[in-house]
Design a protein around this motif. Structure first.
Motif, short mmCIF file in Angstrom:
data_model
loop_
_atom_site.label_atom_id
_atom_site.label_comp_id
_atom_site.label_asym_id
_atom_site.label_seq_id
_atom_site.Cartn_x
_atom_site.Cartn_y
_atom_site.Cartn_z
N PHE A 88 -1.81 13.87 5.11
CA PHE A 88 -2.76 14.98 5.22
C PHE A 88 -1.90 16.22 5.10
O PHE A 88 -1.11 16.53 5.98
N THR A 126 0.00 7.48 3.18
CA THR A 126 -1.01 8.55 3.17
C THR A 126 -0.43 9.79 3.81
O THR A 126 0.49 9.73 4.64
N GLY A 151 0.91 11.81 8.52
CA GLY A 151 0.59 10.74 7.59
C GLY A 151 1.04 9.41 8.15
O GLY A 151 1.55 9.33 9.27
N LYS A 210 5.90 7.93 3.98
CA LYS A 210 5.46 9.32 4.05
C LYS A 210 6.69 10.20 4.25
O LYS A 210 7.75 9.74 4.66
N THR A 232 -2.06 -2.25 3.64
CA THR A 232 -3.05 -1.28 4.11
C THR A 232 -2.34 -0.07 4.73
O THR A 232 -1.14 -0.12 5.02
N THR A 233 -3.08 0.96 4.95
CA THR A 233 -2.59 2.12 5.68
C THR A 233 -3.78 2.76 6.38
O THR A 233 -4.91 2.32 6.23
N THR A 234 -3.51 3.82 7.12
CA THR A 234 -4.55 4.52 7.84
C THR A 234 -4.66 5.94 7.30
O THR A 234 -3.63 6.58 7.05
N ALA A 235 -5.86 6.41 7.09
CA ALA A 235 -6.04 7.79 6.64
C ALA A 235 -5.72 8.74 7.79
O ALA A 235 -6.05 8.47 8.94
N SER A 236 -5.08 9.85 7.45
CA SER A 236 -4.74 10.84 8.47
C SER A 236 -5.72 12.01 8.37
O SER A 236 -6.07 12.44 7.28
N SER A 237 -6.12 12.52 9.52
CA SER A 237 -7.01 13.69 9.53
C SER A 237 -6.42 14.83 10.34
O SER A 237 -7.09 15.80 10.66
N GLN A 243 4.21 11.37 -0.35
CA GLN A 243 4.17 9.94 -0.04
C GLN A 243 4.59 9.16 -1.28
O GLN A 243 4.40 9.61 -2.38
N CYS A 302 0.84 -1.20 0.00
CA CYS A 302 0.00 0.00 0.00
C CYS A 302 0.88 1.25 0.00
O CYS A 302 1.91 1.30 0.68
#
Length: 185
Positions: free
Chosen positions: A54, A52, A102, A131, A92-97, A62, A49
């Motif tokens: 933000f 990510t 990231g 990232k 997989t990865t995790t979305a950053s908010s 990235q 993956c």
């Protein structure tokens, strides 16, 4: 969708199983060889993956995930041989908010085919992307997967694209190609 494992009888003529028929395995399973003979087997590793990010006013970047390897062999199996097919999951990865943060992507899983003598084939999963929030630097893409055990094809997965951070830029690298019977990804 690419199918991670394929088993094809070569020159076998029995009821319900014939030359040119391909059996596709998209999930982990066991398979018992129904008739002695030559088979062509192949495996495709899962892709890694990409990372990510933000972005903020200072940017970030990235890199892409690497492609999975592809392996293929022709082998004689005796009737009743049990193959254990393990299908690797995609990275997989995790979305950053949260601004300016990231997450690195994770590697894709290996797809393996094991028989009583040990590992027959292994198609390595691609590496995860990275990232980057440091200005004027580049992060490499995830490494391509590594093939093992093929006696007809051993193709490496392609590396993910690199990402270079420049101020106020949120560019990123693309994903790597999967290995195939026609060459490396």
């Amino acid at each position: 969708m690419a199918v991670p494992a394929v088993l094809t009888p070569i020159g076998i003529q029995i009821a319900g199983l014939r030359k040119g028929l391909a059996l596709f395995f998209a999930s982990t399973t066991t398979y018992t060889i129904p008739a002695s003979g030559w088979y062509r087997i192949s495996a495709l590793g899962a892709g890694g993956c990409g990372a990510t990010m933000f972005t903020t006013t200072t940017g970030g970047t990235q890199s892409g995930g690497g492609g999975g390897a592809y392996v293929e062999s022709e082998i004689y199996f005796d009737k009743g041989t049990v193959l254990t097919i393990t299908v690797g999951a995609g990275g997989t990865t995790t979305a950053s908010s949260s601004s300016g943060t990231g997450f690195d992507g994770s590697a894709g899983g290996n797809t393996t085919i094991v028989w009583p003598g040990g590992v027959l084939l292994s198609a390595g999963g691609g590496g995860g992307g990275l990232k980057n929030v440091t200005n004027a630097t580049t992060v490499a893409g995830g490494a391509g997967g590594t093939p093992f055990g093929g006696n007809t094809v051993n193709s490496y997965g392609g590396a993910g694209g690199a990402g270079t951070h420049t101020t106020n830029n949120a560019g990123g690298g693309g994903g790597g190609g999967a290995g195939s019977p026609y060459g490396n990804g």
